[in-house]
Design a protein around this motif. Structure first.
Motif, PDB file in Angstrom:
ATOM      1  N   MET A  48      42.765  75.037 -42.824  1.00 60.21           N
ATOM      2  CA  MET A  48      44.072  74.450 -43.100  1.00 60.21           C
ATOM      3  C   MET A  48      44.854  74.218 -41.813  1.00 60.21           C
ATOM      4  SD  MET A  48      45.308  76.239 -46.675  1.00 60.21           S
ATOM      5  CE  MET A  48      44.916  77.941 -46.258  1.00 60.21           C
ATOM      6  N   VAL A  49      44.832  75.194 -40.908  1.00 58.85           N
ATOM      7  CA  VAL A  49      45.558  75.049 -39.646  1.00 58.85           C
ATOM      8  C   VAL A  49      44.941  73.940 -38.795  1.00 58.85           C
ATOM      9  CG1 VAL A  49      46.179  76.188 -37.487  1.00 58.85           C
ATOM     10  CG2 VAL A  49      46.400  77.419 -39.641  1.00 58.85           C
ATOM     11  N   HIS A 105      46.756  66.679 -37.556  1.00 60.80           N
ATOM     12  CA  HIS A 105      47.761  65.739 -38.056  1.00 60.80           C
ATOM     13  C   HIS A 105      48.977  65.687 -37.143  1.00 60.80           C
ATOM     14  CE1 HIS A 105      50.326  63.631 -40.961  1.00 60.80           C
ATOM     15  NE2 HIS A 105      51.253  64.547 -40.698  1.00 60.80           N
ATOM     16  N   SER A 106      49.517  66.863 -36.798  1.00 60.17           N
ATOM     17  CA  SER A 106      50.785  66.928 -36.079  1.00 60.17           C
ATOM     18  C   SER A 106      50.668  66.540 -34.611  1.00 60.17           C
ATOM     19  CB  SER A 106      51.376  68.336 -36.191  1.00 60.17           C
ATOM     20  OG  SER A 106      51.594  68.695 -37.550  1.00 60.17           O
ATOM     21  N   VAL A 121      45.310  62.379 -36.446  1.00 61.74           N
ATOM     22  CA  VAL A 121      43.990  62.029 -37.001  1.00 61.74           C
ATOM     23  C   VAL A 121      44.187  61.456 -38.408  1.00 61.74           C
ATOM     24  CG1 VAL A 121      41.739  62.912 -37.691  1.00 61.74           C
ATOM     25  CG2 VAL A 121      42.850  63.810 -35.637  1.00 61.74           C
ATOM     26  N   PRO A 122      43.680  60.256 -38.696  1.00 62.26           N
ATOM     27  CA  PRO A 122      43.981  59.591 -39.973  1.00 62.26           C
ATOM     28  C   PRO A 122      43.475  60.324 -41.213  1.00 62.26           C
ATOM     29  CG  PRO A 122      43.127  58.021 -38.368  1.00 62.26           C
ATOM     30  CD  PRO A 122      42.905  59.385 -37.793  1.00 62.26           C
ATOM     31  N   GLN A 123      42.246  60.842 -41.161  1.00 60.67           N
ATOM     32  CA  GLN A 123      41.638  61.461 -42.333  1.00 60.67           C
ATOM     33  C   GLN A 123      41.286  62.912 -42.031  1.00 60.67           C
ATOM     34  OE1 GLN A 123      40.904  60.364 -45.516  1.00 60.67           O
ATOM     35  NE2 GLN A 123      42.133  58.542 -45.101  1.00 60.67           N
ATOM     36  N   LYS A 124      41.710  63.801 -42.932  1.00 56.85           N
ATOM     37  CA  LYS A 124      41.462  65.237 -42.740  1.00 56.85           C
ATOM     38  C   LYS A 124      40.895  65.823 -44.023  1.00 56.85           C
ATOM     39  CE  LYS A 124      45.606  64.909 -41.803  1.00 56.85           C
ATOM     40  NZ  LYS A 124      45.609  63.474 -41.462  1.00 56.85           N
ATOM     41  N   ARG A 171      50.878  65.333 -47.624  1.00 57.47           N
ATOM     42  CA  ARG A 171      51.416  65.039 -46.294  1.00 57.47           C
ATOM     43  C   ARG A 171      52.772  65.690 -46.049  1.00 57.47           C
ATOM     44  NH1 ARG A 171      48.848  61.632 -43.076  1.00 57.47           N
ATOM     45  NH2 ARG A 171      47.034  60.542 -43.920  1.00 57.47           N
ATOM     46  N   ASP A 172      53.484  66.055 -47.111  1.00 57.04           N
ATOM     47  CA  ASP A 172      54.777  66.715 -46.925  1.00 57.04           C
ATOM     48  C   ASP A 172      54.620  68.220 -46.722  1.00 57.04           C
ATOM     49  OD1 ASP A 172      56.147  64.322 -47.207  1.00 57.04           O
ATOM     50  OD2 ASP A 172      56.197  64.498 -49.395  1.00 57.04           O
ATOM     51  N   GLN A 173      53.477  68.789 -47.106  1.00 57.84           N
ATOM     52  CA  GLN A 173      53.248  70.227 -46.971  1.00 57.84           C
ATOM     53  C   GLN A 173      52.110  70.459 -45.975  1.00 57.84           C
ATOM     54  OE1 GLN A 173      55.474  72.045 -48.454  1.00 57.84           O
ATOM     55  NE2 GLN A 173      56.364  70.359 -49.624  1.00 57.84           N
ATOM     56  N   LEU A 174      50.910  70.677 -46.466  1.00 58.85           N
ATOM     57  CA  LEU A 174      49.737  70.779 -45.608  1.00 58.85           C
ATOM     58  C   LEU A 174      48.980  69.453 -45.671  1.00 58.85           C
ATOM     59  CD1 LEU A 174      48.412  74.390 -46.292  1.00 58.85           C
ATOM     60  CD2 LEU A 174      49.100  73.462 -44.090  1.00 58.85           C
ATOM     61  N   PRO A 175      48.904  68.722 -44.564  1.00 62.15           N
ATOM     62  CA  PRO A 175      48.345  67.362 -44.592  1.00 62.15           C
ATOM     63  C   PRO A 175      46.827  67.341 -44.675  1.00 62.15           C
ATOM     64  CG  PRO A 175      48.955  67.945 -42.355  1.00 62.15           C
ATOM     65  CD  PRO A 175      49.386  69.104 -43.221  1.00 62.15           C
TER      66      PRO A 175
END
Length: 290
Positions: free
Chosen positions: A80-81, A87-88, A92-95, A114-118
């Protein structure tokens, strides 16, 4: 595509093998240098040794211009991290993240966005194994089952016996029998050779027939091939790991509610399973012990 895979274990290495075979630019990251060397030597991929969630390690792996990150380490939190950092810091477009703990999956919609864990896609090999086992339990007369369209359509395969009522019948005539069903024969295997089904083809005893049907019509379609569904009344599950627990919970939620017993040799794990499950009998012992 330029793809970073976090985790060089069994899941990560197999993903790397497939993606590298499709001519993608793959880099694998793991804190175990031995695993990284094994994967890079076996497949045409790059490798970085270090913690997959660390920004400097992802930078070394080429996250600045990566198209996708697949986090498949053994630790859900690291996965998750890693997605959050990708993302941050690197956009990276796709995770994609491997999430094993079912407590996370139960709040997947609320947590992974995307608003929480992307995280764009959550994968759980253990959960998929559990779902496959449950599908086979519900349709034991089919030797292969695969879901499509989020489970609304299903590819099934069954072997025809001498008692099959539609032997020696052109497939185009089966459409009359299937008039009330959303189902179609797409292929058959005869004498070891897989063939695309044509309207003039006929089916014979011993053929392995593949058909696509709406999920709710699979059992009735199998019955038309002479494979009456056999209801499962009792199930024994060996092991109270993620897969075993997922299967037990799915069976407890099944409307038919078969009687389920679970065997686990580890006392703490057996106790945890007994506390978590409502109608499953958990036995402490070795599943290989008669």
């Amino acid at each position: 595509m330029k793809i970073i895979i976090c985790g060089a274990g069994q899941v990560g290495s197999q993903i790397a093998r497939h993606l590298a075979g499709e001519d993608n630019d793959v880099t694998i990251v793991d804190q175990d240098g031995g695993l990284v060397r094994r994967v890079t030597e076996a497949f045409d991929v790059g490798g970085v040794t270090g913690f997959a969630s660390h920004p400097d390690i992802l930078a070394q792996a080429g996250a600045e211009d990566a198209d996708m990150l697949i986090a498949a380490t053994f630790a859900d939190e690291v996965n998750m991290v890693a997605c959050q950092v990708a993302h941050s810091l690197f956009s990276v477009p796709q995770k994609i993240a491997r999430i094993r703990a079912q407590t996370y999956r139960k709040v997947e919609t609320e947590l992974f966005n995307r608003d929480q864990l992307p995280i764009d896609v959550v994968i759980s090999p253990e959960f998929e194994v559990a779902r496959t086992a449950l599908r086979r339990l519900r349709n034991p007369e089919a030797f292969e089952l695969e879901d499509f369209l989020d489970g609304r359509a299903r590819l099934a395969a069954t072997r025809l016996s001498d008692e099959c009522p539609v032997l020696n019948t052109p497939l185009r005539q089966l459409s009359e029998l299937f008039s009330t069903l959303k189902a179609i024969v797409v292929a058959y295997r005869r004498e070891g050779r897989l063939q695309i089904a044509m309207p003039t083809d006929q089916l014979f005893a011993g053929d392995e027939v593949y058909f696509v049907a709406a999920a709710e019509d699979v059992a009735r379609t199998l019955s038309l091939f002479g494979r009456e569904p056999a209801k499962v009344h009792r199930v024994v599950i060996a092991g109270a790991g993620n897969v075993g627990l997922s299967v037990a919970e799915m069976l407890e939620a099944d409307p038919d509610r078969p009687r389920v017993k679970m065997i686990e040799y580890d006392g703490a794990r057996a106790q945890a399973a007994a506390d978590r499950l409502d109608r499953t009998i958990v036995l402490l012992g070795e599943a290989l012990d008669p």
